[in-house]
Design a protein around this motif. Structure first.
Motif, PDB file in Angstrom:
ATOM      1  N   LEU A  70       0.853  -1.190   0.000  1.00  0.00           N
ATOM      2  CA  LEU A  70       0.000   0.000   0.000  1.00  0.00           C
ATOM      3  C   LEU A  70       0.887   1.238   0.000  1.00  0.00           C
ATOM      4  O   LEU A  70       1.851   1.318   0.763  1.00  0.00           O
ATOM      5  CB  LEU A  70      -0.889   0.007   1.251  1.00  0.00           C
ATOM      6  CG  LEU A  70      -1.678   1.294   1.525  1.00  0.00           C
ATOM      7  CD1 LEU A  70      -2.773   1.504   0.473  1.00  0.00           C
ATOM      8  CD2 LEU A  70      -2.291   1.257   2.928  1.00  0.00           C
ATOM      9  N   GLN A  71       0.544   2.183  -0.849  1.00  0.00           N
ATOM     10  CA  GLN A  71       1.231   3.477  -0.873  1.00  0.00           C
ATOM     11  C   GLN A  71       0.220   4.602  -0.730  1.00  0.00           C
ATOM     12  O   GLN A  71      -0.836   4.583  -1.375  1.00  0.00           O
ATOM     13  CB  GLN A  71       2.024   3.669  -2.171  1.00  0.00           C
ATOM     14  CG  GLN A  71       3.268   2.807  -2.269  1.00  0.00           C
ATOM     15  CD  GLN A  71       4.113   3.153  -3.477  1.00  0.00           C
ATOM     16  OE1 GLN A  71       3.645   3.750  -4.440  1.00  0.00           O
ATOM     17  NE2 GLN A  71       5.388   2.770  -3.425  1.00  0.00           N
ATOM     18  N   VAL A  72       0.542   5.582   0.133  1.00  0.00           N
ATOM     19  CA  VAL A  72      -0.278   6.782   0.339  1.00  0.00           C
ATOM     20  C   VAL A  72       0.664   7.975   0.315  1.00  0.00           C
ATOM     21  O   VAL A  72       1.720   7.959   0.963  1.00  0.00           O
ATOM     22  CB  VAL A  72      -1.037   6.745   1.682  1.00  0.00           C
ATOM     23  CG1 VAL A  72      -1.902   7.999   1.843  1.00  0.00           C
ATOM     24  CG2 VAL A  72      -1.895   5.491   1.777  1.00  0.00           C
ATOM     25  N   ASP A  73       0.286   9.024  -0.424  1.00  0.00           N
ATOM     26  CA  ASP A  73       1.158  10.193  -0.539  1.00  0.00           C
ATOM     27  C   ASP A  73       0.297  11.430  -0.782  1.00  0.00           C
ATOM     28  O   ASP A  73      -0.839  11.330  -1.267  1.00  0.00           O
ATOM     29  CB  ASP A  73       2.136  10.002  -1.703  1.00  0.00           C
ATOM     30  CG  ASP A  73       3.367  10.895  -1.579  1.00  0.00           C
ATOM     31  OD1 ASP A  73       3.348  11.811  -0.739  1.00  0.00           O
ATOM     32  OD2 ASP A  73       4.331  10.665  -2.329  1.00  0.00           O
ATOM     33  N   SER A  74       0.860  12.581  -0.440  1.00  0.00           N
ATOM     34  CA  SER A  74       0.211  13.854  -0.766  1.00  0.00           C
ATOM     35  C   SER A  74       0.587  14.322  -2.158  1.00  0.00           C
ATOM     36  O   SER A  74       0.121  15.364  -2.618  1.00  0.00           O
ATOM     37  CB  SER A  74       0.600  14.924   0.261  1.00  0.00           C
ATOM     38  OG  SER A  74       2.010  15.071   0.325  1.00  0.00           O
ATOM     39  N   PRO A  99      -2.672  14.506   8.762  1.00  0.00           N
ATOM     40  CA  PRO A  99      -3.105  15.911   8.779  1.00  0.00           C
ATOM     41  C   PRO A  99      -4.172  16.155   7.709  1.00  0.00           C
ATOM     42  O   PRO A  99      -4.277  15.395   6.735  1.00  0.00           O
ATOM     43  CB  PRO A  99      -1.818  16.686   8.464  1.00  0.00           C
ATOM     44  CG  PRO A  99      -0.704  15.725   8.708  1.00  0.00           C
ATOM     45  CD  PRO A  99      -1.253  14.363   8.440  1.00  0.00           C
ATOM     46  N   ASP A 100      -4.952  17.199   7.881  1.00  0.00           N
ATOM     47  CA  ASP A 100      -5.933  17.554   6.862  1.00  0.00           C
ATOM     48  C   ASP A 100      -5.228  17.871   5.548  1.00  0.00           C
ATOM     49  O   ASP A 100      -4.153  18.467   5.520  1.00  0.00           O
ATOM     50  CB  ASP A 100      -6.757  18.760   7.310  1.00  0.00           C
ATOM     51  CG  ASP A 100      -7.807  18.392   8.353  1.00  0.00           C
ATOM     52  OD1 ASP A 100      -7.805  17.223   8.800  1.00  0.00           O
ATOM     53  OD2 ASP A 100      -8.620  19.257   8.719  1.00  0.00           O
ATOM     54  N   GLY A 101      -5.836  17.460   4.444  1.00  0.00           N
ATOM     55  CA  GLY A 101      -5.246  17.729   3.133  1.00  0.00           C
ATOM     56  C   GLY A 101      -5.737  16.723   2.113  1.00  0.00           C
ATOM     57  O   GLY A 101      -6.599  15.878   2.388  1.00  0.00           O
ATOM     58  N   THR A 102      -5.199  16.808   0.897  1.00  0.00           N
ATOM     59  CA  THR A 102      -5.539  15.907  -0.203  1.00  0.00           C
ATOM     60  C   THR A 102      -4.497  14.800  -0.291  1.00  0.00           C
ATOM     61  O   THR A 102      -3.282  15.066  -0.250  1.00  0.00           O
ATOM     62  CB  THR A 102      -5.595  16.673  -1.534  1.00  0.00           C
ATOM     63  OG1 THR A 102      -6.603  17.689  -1.448  1.00  0.00           O
ATOM     64  CG2 THR A 102      -5.934  15.737  -2.688  1.00  0.00           C
TER      65      THR A 102
END
Length: 336
Positions: A70-74, A99-102
């Motif tokens: 699994l990969q998650v990035d801003s 944190p809040d964000g996309t």
């Protein structure tokens, strides 16, 4: 790939062979099954692509997969993934709040520890924390003492709601843009301005946000505007414009938030060269007899930070007592 025939030679050397020609080259494509049905646990609770809390990432099992990554990035290019983990199961809940964000995320099945299959299409979601609902003071409120700010606790939008925020961040400013706000942190759902933090009279704005366990500050509530103004004391004794022959004391009603009071007494309406006294009481008695004439007196409160409220002005006239005021009347005795 290709293949050819190998013939053994009938010699004393068993390692010598004769080979036939290669077959025409053939090609195969190795393609792993793509992970199906990737989704977030909060999609049906906070709306499509919007998560009010850090979500759980879920996907369907792939037959024959040794595991998943699994990969998650801003960053949609996944240049520096925030989450980049090999996993054995079909779900993952981050231990640290995001944190809040996309954010962008994808998942792939693994045929081994190092060999990855095809990534899912890149998916995106917005982490937007719930803002507390303000209770008081609300827009247009007029506050006559140092305010107490109150708001409702933030609960997670889950089947079993729970407290979503261990702490709250309060911002207070005289500027609606909060360019240089006063900032306070509390774990309660109310905050009362303390000594050393009192507000001057005027227009103020405030807003509130949650702070999660990783010190990430969430979305702020809509700013609320209120007007803070201390009231002048209500003068009770002597009555306005009274004419008295003896003056014993000056009295007034207590004012909320007052630490002490200041009274000024003068024989002119401009209060030039007044007698000035500060007291914690709501009554003042002159230490010497006042001369007969017209007097002006005024009182104001001071809070714990020595910020004054407005004056309330009174007027009284002291006249000389009648010469008969204290006369002793004896009974008339007649001779029979």
């Amino acid at each position: 790939w290709r293949v050819r025939v190998r013939h053994e030679r009938y010699t004393s050397l068993a390692t010598q062979f004769d080979y036939g020609p290669w077959s025409p080259a053939m090609r195969i494509k190795l393609d792993s099954r793509q992970v199906g049905n990737p989704r977030l646990s909060t999609e049906d609770l906070a709306g499509d692509l919007v998560a009010a809390t850090t979500p759980t990432f879920l996907w369907d099992r792939v037959e024959g997969a040794a595991g998943y990554t699994l990969q998650v990035d801003s960053d949609s290019n996944f240049s520096r993934p925030i989450i980049n983990l090999p996993l054995d199961g079909t779900s993952y809940t981050p231990q640290d709040a995001l944190p809040d964000g996309t954010y962008y995320w994808r998942v792939a099945a693994r045929r081994s520890r190092t060999v990855l299959g095809r990534w899912t299409p890149t998916m995106t979601f917005v982490k937007r924390s719930l803002a507390p609902a303000v209770l008081s003071p609300i827009n247009g409120a007029i506050i006559n003492e140092q305010p107490t700010f109150t708001w409702s606790a933030v609960l997670t939008p889950t089947e079993t709601p729970r407290i979503a925020a261990p702490r709250y961040r309060l911002q207070l400013s005289s500027d609606p843009n909060f360019s240089s706000p006063r900032t306070f942190t509390t774990d309660a759902t109310s905050y009362t301005v303390a000594k050393g933090e009192s507000l001057t009279d005027g227009t103020w704005y405030w807003r509130i946000a949650i702070i999660d366990a990783k010190n990430n500050v969430g979305a702020y509530s809509e700013p609320q505007q209120f007007y803070k103004e201390y009231l002048p004391p209500t003068l009770t004794q002597p009555e306005q414009g009274a004419i008295v022959s003896e003056m014993t004391s000056f009295e007034w009603m207590p004012v909320a938030g007052a630490a002490y009071y200041e009274i000024e007494l003068a024989d002119n309406p401009l209060f030039n060269s007044p007698t000035r006294v500060r007291t914690e009481s709501t009554r003042y008695t002159p230490t010497s007899q006042l001369a007969p004439k017209q007097y002006y007196w005024r009182v104001r409160m001071f809070d714990n930070d020595r910020r004054p409220g407005p004056f309330e002005i009174g007027q009284v006239t002291i006249v000389s007592p009648s010469p008969f005021q204290h006369a002793v009347h004896l009974p008339l005795i007649t001779k029979q």
